[in-house]
Write a protein that holds these residues in place. Structure first.
Motif, PDB file in Angstrom:
ATOM      1  N   VAL A  60       0.846  -1.207   0.000  1.00 56.13           N
ATOM      2  CA  VAL A  60       0.000   0.000   0.000  1.00 56.13           C
ATOM      3  C   VAL A  60       0.874   1.247   0.000  1.00 56.13           C
ATOM      4  O   VAL A  60       0.560   2.253  -0.657  1.00 56.13           O
ATOM      5  CB  VAL A  60      -0.961  -0.033   1.199  1.00 56.13           C
ATOM      6  CG1 VAL A  60      -1.711   1.291   1.323  1.00 56.13           C
ATOM      7  CG2 VAL A  60      -1.944  -1.192   1.066  1.00 56.13           C
ATOM      8  N   LEU A  62      -6.468   2.437  -5.761  1.00 48.80           N
ATOM      9  CA  LEU A  62      -5.775   1.676  -4.732  1.00 48.80           C
ATOM     10  C   LEU A  62      -6.205   0.211  -4.764  1.00 48.80           C
ATOM     11  O   LEU A  62      -5.376  -0.691  -4.615  1.00 48.80           O
ATOM     12  CB  LEU A  62      -6.045   2.282  -3.349  1.00 48.80           C
ATOM     13  CG  LEU A  62      -5.346   1.585  -2.168  1.00 48.80           C
ATOM     14  CD1 LEU A  62      -3.834   1.583  -2.359  1.00 48.80           C
ATOM     15  CD2 LEU A  62      -5.724   2.267  -0.852  1.00 48.80           C
ATOM     16  N   LYS A 108      -4.168   5.058   4.517  1.00 44.33           N
ATOM     17  CA  LYS A 108      -3.521   3.815   4.133  1.00 44.33           C
ATOM     18  C   LYS A 108      -3.462   2.841   5.299  1.00 44.33           C
ATOM     19  O   LYS A 108      -3.627   1.623   5.117  1.00 44.33           O
ATOM     20  CB  LYS A 108      -2.123   4.094   3.601  1.00 44.33           C
ATOM     21  CG  LYS A 108      -2.103   4.771   2.236  1.00 44.33           C
ATOM     22  CD  LYS A 108      -0.684   4.953   1.721  1.00 44.33           C
ATOM     23  CE  LYS A 108      -0.672   5.559   0.315  1.00 44.33           C
ATOM     24  NZ  LYS A 108       0.689   5.736  -0.212  1.00 44.33           N
TER      25      LYS A 108
END
Length: 740
Positions: free
Chosen positions: A431, A452, A643
């Motif tokens: 990530v 993402l 994140k």
């Protein structure tokens, strides 16, 4: 050959030697009927073999067809075969009178003024009608006195001397004609120079020649020349010499014996020394001194039942009548044996040739069929053993390969599960590698999350492929090759080469199917500013401790037993302190969350307890901390918080699908291996089907060979039987104990 004489096989001869010809003709006809039946069967048999088998050659089929036609021709000839006697001599020597005497009827006009000017053939027919047929136009005429006039000199419409007229006389009216005897009367050999055409046209099929000479004169050179020509064209013809009109010698009894001896010596010399057609003994038995006129008159009266007119006979007529009867007896014996040999010997030899050829051909077919069957049986047993071996090997290999596929899928499941778990633990790194502009507004944030999701899914897939795919691909290829090596051994070499295109080199790719977009669709981020020392934050934090009390206690119990702080007394004190602190904070939170008055009240309470300076200092520090955190709560901090929250959320979700993903991968491997195994099994099954088809075809071919062998043996036995019949016929009719 007398009536009491026996033949070579011991059979008693009939009363008349002429009966032998009829019996022989019937016997050989019956034999050739059987030969025709068998040759037709053989012809059809070899034709059927030539279309489907290599047991017969084309030239053998042609030979059978030729023999079929030949047998048919022989049968047609046998139907027409008769004993033929040709009478020759100079004009007015009494040829017609001799024939009439032998027929015991005055069928041919004879005597003074009657001279035959063409060939007359007297033959027997069924029925009571007497008629004649002219061979030139095949016209059939009733036999009356009128039509016969043209066949003798003095008629208005004389025919050519080489014309043949067939006189058909009822067999019931003449004993001689009943036995298939044909008598041919000829013009005088002194009336035509074209004797060679006579011989070619009328003499080549004659069994006996009778030279009717005039006893009142010696043999003339014309007569000798004719029979020299006959002897040149036929090998040792049977020739009888009749010295007719011997009754004229009765007027000179004192010279009769001397004249007879002179005639006999000259006739014997002509047959033995000049023509070389008989031995001296045979020639003496073929020269006779007769009177056809007396014999005819005597027989006509005898048949009528009236006495012989002796007043019309000259002295010694009884001897001449006996001589004529002796001639007939010798003639019958000779013509019967000669006709059997000349008519049937060649046919018997041809029959022998046909039966032997057919026997040899059928024997070769039997041997070839046995050899071919042996080869096919070995091939059949080999194919059958291969089929049984293939079935057994397939049962064993299927169990082995199924077990191998099962172990392979289990290993894949463990490997993928381990690799995915490790990647989940490293999810934060993945990530963090995501580098996109972060914006906290809802629209931008939505796009950010979509990208993402794709990044995480692609990264996980890439990492899993790098960790697992190559090894799995290699393992799948190795397992597929092992299966192919084990199963392709069961496929013949020629079929194995064809399978190269069926199993191309496939690069197996694992599809992991990590659908992060749907998996993390419910993820809701919390990136609003939260002061770490805010009252609500502290309350939530401590509330979280309270709610996690069992967990905390568990962790406490897990401490080492030698730790002093973990003694039962300390653990009890800590527990009481924690509970007191939670109660105070809860109460404090309740007050704080009430109204501003509550806050002031708490501040007054604390100020009174600690002092306002301390409170002010603490408040300043608290404010600076708040200000610091507020200033540092930038877009980057929000991204990190986002994140971190995403990693926590995604890790939990991904852990839920570890088993599912690994099971899915193992299923893909299992499906790939099963597909390869299925194609290999299909090829083996095709080989088995081919073997079964070959076995069926071999069974059909073996059955055909068995049937061909049986039929060939049957025809061979039939042919051998007919060959034996021919041998018996030849022994019975063609090789008697003695010949004239």
């Amino acid at each position: 050959m007398s009536a009491g004489r026996k033949l070579a096989n011991g059979r008693q001869s009939p009363t008349s030697p002429l009966k032998i010809f009829g019996q022989a003709k019937k016997k050989i006809n019956d034999i050739f009927i059987e030969i025709a039946t068998y040759i037709n069967e053989g012809n059809e048999f070899v034709k059927s073999l030539s279309q489907e088998s290599s047991l017969i050659k084309p030239d053998q089929c042609e030979q059978f067809s030729k023999y079929k036609d030949k047998v048919q021709g022989i049968r047609e000839i046998l139907k027409r075969d008769r004993m033929k006697v040709a009478f020759f001599g100079r004009t007015s020597n009494g040829k017609s009178s001799v024939i009439n005497a032998m027929l015991r009827n005055k069928i041919l006009p004879s005597g003074i003024g009657h001279t035959t000017n063409c060939f007359l053939q007297v033959e027997g027919v069924e029925g009571q009608e007497a008629y004649l047929i002219n061979e030139q136009d095949q016209q059939k005429l009733d036999l009356q006195a009128g039509p016969l006039k043209i066949f003798f000199g003095g008629g208005d419409d004389e025919l050519n001397n080489d014309t043949l007229i067939r006189i058909c006389w009822p067999k019931d009216q003449c004993t001689l004609l009943r036995d298939d005897v044909v008598l041919v009367d000829s013009p005088g050999i002194d009336v035509s120079p074209d004797l060679d055409s006579w011989i070619d046209k009328f003499c080549l099929d004659a069994d006996v020649f009778v030279l009717v000479a005039n006893a009142e004169s010696t043999l003339m050179q014309t007569e000798k020349n004719f029979f020299h020509r006959v002897s040149e064209r036929l090998s040792k013809p049977n020739i009888f010499i009749l010295n007719n009109r011997w009754d004229a010698s009765a007027s000179e009894l004192e010279m009769m014996q001397e004249v007879k001896q002179q005639h006999l010596e000259r006739n014997v010399e002509f047959l033995v020394d000049e023509l070389k057609v008989a031995t001296h003994h045979e020639a003496e038995n073929r020269v006779f001194f007769v009177s056809a006129r007396e014999a005819l008159a005597s027989r006509i009266n005898q048949d009528r039942g009236t006495p012989t007119p002796t007043n019309q006979m000259l002295e010694g007529f009884q001897g001449r009548l006996f001589e004529f009867a002796s001639f007939e007896r010798k003639f019958e014996e000779c013509i019967s044996q000669s006709a059997v040999e000349t008519k049937f010997a060649l046919h018997a030899d041809n029959g022998k040739e046909i039966t032997r050829y057919m026997y040899k051909t059928m024997e070769n077919i039997c041997l070839s069929a046995v050899d071919s069957r042996s080869v096919l049986k070995e091939e059949y047993d080999s194919r059958l053993n291969h089929l049984m071996y293939t079935d057994q090997q397939m049962v064993q290999l299927t169990a082995i390969i199924r077990d191998k596929i099962k172990r392979m899928t289990e290993e894949v499941e463990v490997k993928v599960s381990t690799a995915l778990s490790e990647e989940i633990r490293r999810l934060s790194t993945l990530v963090d590698e995501f580098d996109e502009i972060f914006n906290s507004d809802p629209i931008s944030l939505h796009d950010y999350k979509k990208k993402l999701h794709s990044h995480v899914e692609a990264g996980l897939s890439t990492n899993l492929q790098s960790r697992c795919s190559e090894a799995l691909r290699s393992a799948v290829d190795q397992t597929s090759n092992d299966m192919a090596e084990q199963l392709l051994v069961l496929i013949p070499d020629d079929s194995r080469r064809k399978t190269i295109g069926v199993f191309p080199s496939r690069n197996f790719e694992m599809a992991y199917r990590l659908d992060c977009r749907n998996l993390c669709a419910e993820f809701c981020e919390d990136i609003d500013f939260r002061f770490s020392l805010g009252m609500s934050t502290l309350v939530k934090r401590f509330a979280g401790i309270r709610y996690a009390k069992p967990k905390l206690i568990t962790r406490t119990l897990a401490y080492p037993a030698d730790d002093v702080t973990n003694s039962p007394q300390n653990r009890g004190m800590q527990s009481d302190d924690n509970e007191l602190m939670v109660s105070l904070l809860s109460a404090f939170s309740s007050l704080y969350s009430g109204t501003t008055i509550g806050v002031l009240a708490i501040a007054a309470l604390l100020g009174k307890a600690a002092g306002w300076r301390v409170i002010g200092l603490c408040g300043g520090i608290y404010g600076l901390l708040y200000l610091y955190e507020r200033i540092t709560w930038t877009n980057s901090a929000k991204e990190k918080a986002f994140k971190r929250q995403y990693v926590d959320y995604a890790s939990g979700k991904l852990r839920l699908i570890v088993d599912l993903t690994s099971a899915n991968c193992s299923h893909q491997v299992q499906q790939e291996l099963n597909s390869t195994f299925g194609r290999l099994c299909q090829q083996v099954e095709m080989t088995k089907n081919d073997l079964e088809d070959e076995l069926k075809n071999l069974e059909v071919e073996i059955t055909k060979l068995d049937e061909a062998s049986k039929q060939a043996i049957c025809l061979k036995n039939k042919t051998q039987f007919v060959d034996t019949e021919l041998s018996n016929f030849m022994l019975q009719y063609l090789k008697p104990l003695c010949k004239l």
